[in-house]
Design a protein around this motif. Structure first.
Motif, PDB file in Angstrom:
ATOM      1  N   TRP A   7       0.830  -1.193   0.000  1.00 24.34           N
ATOM      2  CA  TRP A   7       0.000   0.000   0.000  1.00 24.34           C
ATOM      3  C   TRP A   7       0.864   1.241   0.000  1.00 24.34           C
ATOM      4  O   TRP A   7       1.881   1.299   0.686  1.00 24.34           O
ATOM      5  CB  TRP A   7      -0.881  -0.034   1.251  1.00 24.34           C
ATOM      6  CG  TRP A   7      -2.175   0.673   1.072  1.00 24.34           C
ATOM      7  CD1 TRP A   7      -3.280   0.169   0.476  1.00 24.34           C
ATOM      8  CD2 TRP A   7      -2.492   1.985   1.482  1.00 24.34           C
ATOM      9  NE1 TRP A   7      -4.282   1.094   0.492  1.00 24.34           N
ATOM     10  CE2 TRP A   7      -3.815   2.242   1.105  1.00 24.34           C
ATOM     11  CE3 TRP A   7      -1.792   2.981   2.115  1.00 24.34           C
ATOM     12  CZ2 TRP A   7      -4.454   3.425   1.352  1.00 24.34           C
ATOM     13  CZ3 TRP A   7      -2.423   4.172   2.364  1.00 24.34           C
ATOM     14  CH2 TRP A   7      -3.737   4.389   1.989  1.00 24.34           C
ATOM     15  N   LEU A   8       0.491   2.249  -0.766  1.00 22.26           N
ATOM     16  CA  LEU A   8       1.192   3.532  -0.782  1.00 22.26           C
ATOM     17  C   LEU A   8       2.636   3.380  -1.245  1.00 22.26           C
ATOM     18  O   LEU A   8       3.491   4.137  -0.828  1.00 22.26           O
ATOM     19  CB  LEU A   8       1.166   4.140   0.618  1.00 22.26           C
ATOM     20  CG  LEU A   8       1.021   5.617   0.862  1.00 22.26           C
ATOM     21  CD1 LEU A   8       1.051   5.997   2.280  1.00 22.26           C
ATOM     22  CD2 LEU A   8       1.495   6.568  -0.085  1.00 22.26           C
ATOM     23  N   LEU A   9       2.894   2.411  -2.074  1.00 19.53           N
ATOM     24  CA  LEU A   9       4.247   2.134  -2.575  1.00 19.53           C
ATOM     25  C   LEU A   9       5.220   1.823  -1.449  1.00 19.53           C
ATOM     26  O   LEU A   9       6.428   1.927  -1.609  1.00 19.53           O
ATOM     27  CB  LEU A   9       4.764   3.294  -3.428  1.00 19.53           C
ATOM     28  CG  LEU A   9       3.969   3.615  -4.681  1.00 19.53           C
ATOM     29  CD1 LEU A   9       4.517   4.876  -5.353  1.00 19.53           C
ATOM     30  CD2 LEU A   9       3.992   2.462  -5.659  1.00 19.53           C
ATOM     31  N   ALA A  10       4.697   1.453  -0.291  1.00 23.47           N
ATOM     32  CA  ALA A  10       5.533   1.232   0.887  1.00 23.47           C
ATOM     33  C   ALA A  10       6.605   0.184   0.660  1.00 23.47           C
ATOM     34  O   ALA A  10       7.665   0.238   1.287  1.00 23.47           O
ATOM     35  CB  ALA A  10       4.668   0.850   2.085  1.00 23.47           C
ATOM     36  N   GLY A  11       6.370  -0.754  -0.233  1.00 19.63           N
ATOM     37  CA  GLY A  11       7.376  -1.769  -0.531  1.00 19.63           C
ATOM     38  C   GLY A  11       8.646  -1.186  -1.131  1.00 19.63           C
ATOM     39  O   GLY A  11       9.676  -1.850  -1.157  1.00 19.63           O
ATOM     40  N   HIS A  12       8.575   0.058  -1.572  1.00 21.74           N
ATOM     41  CA  HIS A  12       9.758   0.728  -2.133  1.00 21.74           C
ATOM     42  C   HIS A  12      10.514   1.557  -1.108  1.00 21.74           C
ATOM     43  O   HIS A  12      11.536   2.159  -1.438  1.00 21.74           O
ATOM     44  CB  HIS A  12       9.354   1.615  -3.314  1.00 21.74           C
ATOM     45  CG  HIS A  12       8.920   0.838  -4.499  1.00 21.74           C
ATOM     46  ND1 HIS A  12       9.805   0.304  -5.409  1.00 21.74           N
ATOM     47  CD2 HIS A  12       7.692   0.464  -4.907  1.00 21.74           C
ATOM     48  CE1 HIS A  12       9.127  -0.342  -6.339  1.00 21.74           C
ATOM     49  NE2 HIS A  12       7.843  -0.269  -6.049  1.00 21.74           N
ATOM     50  N   SER A  13      10.016   1.599   0.107  1.00 24.91           N
ATOM     51  CA  SER A  13      10.714   2.348   1.141  1.00 24.91           C
ATOM     52  C   SER A  13      12.034   1.657   1.468  1.00 24.91           C
ATOM     53  O   SER A  13      12.090   0.433   1.594  1.00 24.91           O
ATOM     54  CB  SER A  13       9.860   2.441   2.409  1.00 24.91           C
ATOM     55  OG  SER A  13      10.552   3.149   3.409  1.00 24.91           O
ATOM     56  N   ASP A  14      13.093   2.441   1.596  1.00 25.50           N
ATOM     57  CA  ASP A  14      14.395   1.878   1.950  1.00 25.50           C
ATOM     58  C   ASP A  14      14.450   1.418   3.398  1.00 25.50           C
ATOM     59  O   ASP A  14      15.347   0.665   3.775  1.00 25.50           O
ATOM     60  CB  ASP A  14      15.506   2.903   1.693  1.00 25.50           C
ATOM     61  CG  ASP A  14      15.710   3.184   0.218  1.00 25.50           C
ATOM     62  OD1 ASP A  14      15.246   2.391  -0.634  1.00 25.50           O
ATOM     63  OD2 ASP A  14      16.344   4.215  -0.099  1.00 25.50           O
ATOM     64  N   GLU A  15      13.517   1.880   4.216  1.00 24.04           N
ATOM     65  CA  GLU A  15      13.439   1.493   5.617  1.00 24.04           C
ATOM     66  C   GLU A  15      12.023   1.005   5.894  1.00 24.04           C
ATOM     67  O   GLU A  15      11.081   1.470   5.261  1.00 24.04           O
ATOM     68  CB  GLU A  15      13.713   2.700   6.526  1.00 24.04           C
ATOM     69  CG  GLU A  15      15.047   3.381   6.293  1.00 24.04           C
ATOM     70  CD  GLU A  15      15.170   4.647   7.114  1.00 24.04           C
ATOM     71  OE1 GLU A  15      15.584   4.550   8.285  1.00 24.04           O
ATOM     72  OE2 GLU A  15      14.826   5.721   6.594  1.00 24.04           O
ATOM     73  N   PRO A  16      11.858   0.088   6.846  1.00 22.58           N
ATOM     74  CA  PRO A  16      10.499  -0.323   7.207  1.00 22.58           C
ATOM     75  C   PRO A  16       9.704   0.881   7.705  1.00 22.58           C
ATOM     76  O   PRO A  16      10.242   1.734   8.416  1.00 22.58           O
ATOM     77  CB  PRO A  16      10.708  -1.326   8.340  1.00 22.58           C
ATOM     78  CG  PRO A  16      12.128  -1.775   8.216  1.00 22.58           C
ATOM     79  CD  PRO A  16      12.884  -0.620   7.626  1.00 22.58           C
ATOM     80  N   ILE A  17       8.436   0.956   7.297  1.00 21.91           N
ATOM     81  CA  ILE A  17       7.585   2.058   7.739  1.00 21.91           C
ATOM     82  C   ILE A  17       6.240   1.521   8.213  1.00 21.91           C
ATOM     83  O   ILE A  17       5.802   0.460   7.790  1.00 21.91           O
ATOM     84  CB  ILE A  17       7.346   3.111   6.630  1.00 21.91           C
ATOM     85  CG1 ILE A  17       6.677   2.494   5.399  1.00 21.91           C
ATOM     86  CG2 ILE A  17       8.631   3.839   6.280  1.00 21.91           C
ATOM     87  CD1 ILE A  17       6.197   3.498   4.365  1.00 21.91           C
ATOM     88  N   ASP A  18       5.626   2.292   9.074  1.00 17.66           N
ATOM     89  CA  ASP A  18       4.256   2.047   9.511  1.00 17.66           C
ATOM     90  C   ASP A  18       3.379   2.834   8.538  1.00 17.66           C
ATOM     91  O   ASP A  18       3.374   4.075   8.545  1.00 17.66           O
ATOM     92  CB  ASP A  18       4.088   2.547  10.944  1.00 17.66           C
ATOM     93  CG  ASP A  18       2.663   2.436  11.469  1.00 17.66           C
ATOM     94  OD1 ASP A  18       1.705   2.637  10.684  1.00 17.66           O
ATOM     95  OD2 ASP A  18       2.513   2.170  12.665  1.00 17.66           O
ATOM     96  N   VAL A  19       2.661   2.125   7.675  1.00 21.52           N
ATOM     97  CA  VAL A  19       1.870   2.774   6.625  1.00 21.52           C
ATOM     98  C   VAL A  19       0.796   3.681   7.212  1.00 21.52           C
ATOM     99  O   VAL A  19       0.588   4.800   6.727  1.00 21.52           O
ATOM    100  CB  VAL A  19       1.260   1.727   5.669  1.00 21.52           C
ATOM    101  CG1 VAL A  19       0.288   2.372   4.701  1.00 21.52           C
ATOM    102  CG2 VAL A  19       2.364   1.009   4.902  1.00 21.52           C
TER     103      VAL A  19
END
Length: 157
Positions: A7-19
């Protein structure tokens, strides 16, 4: 990959994020920006008082809330503005990626603003790379392609 990471392109974040937290930051940033009046990215004159307008808008909006909520909202807004967490960096990246995509689809859009060059676009959008190397690489390719198609000016032209 979990559905939250997609979701929200979160898989492209260089660090883990809380969506969910990232979405809160984006929405709160946009709410303040709407109240302050959006500043076009390539309008340097309008950008001169942007921070002042947004700080005032945040203060006015948050003062409408009970003190505990106002303090919480202000902390979230500050987190976004300072980009001090992975979520804030990714939220800022999304804030810059979305108009990049719109400009691409509009065959340049605001990239055609008088005096704006492809290097200016790269410079203003580079913050995407603070959160996602892959999205910044894709963004650079779009900017480069836009430049080669004449949708933005080269620095020397």
């Amino acid at each position: 990959m979990s559905s939250e990471r997609r979701w929200l392109l979160a898989g492209h974040s260089d660090e883990p994020i809380d969506v969910g937290h990232t979405v809160q930051l984006v929405l709160l940033h946009d709410l303040v920006e709407i109240y302050a009046g959006d500043t076009p990215l390539y309008d340097s004159a309008a950008g001169l008082d942007q921070e002042e307008r947004e700080v005032a808008a945040a203060g006015e909006l948050f003062s409408l809330l009970p003190p505990d909520q106002a303090q919480h909202m202000r902390a979230l807004w500050d987190e976004f503005e300072e980009r001090r967490t992975p979520e804030a960096r990714f939220a800022k990246a999304m804030d810059r990626l979305q108009p990049l995509l719109l400009n691409w689809m509009a065959r340049g859009g605001t990239w055609r603003t008088p005096g704006v060059t492809a290097d200016d676009v790269r410079g203003r959008k580079a913050v995407i790379g603070d959160a996602s190397a892959s999205l910044w690489e894709a963004g650079r390719r779009l900017i480069d392609e836009g430049e080669s198609r004449g949708w933005s000016r080269s620095a020397g032209v």
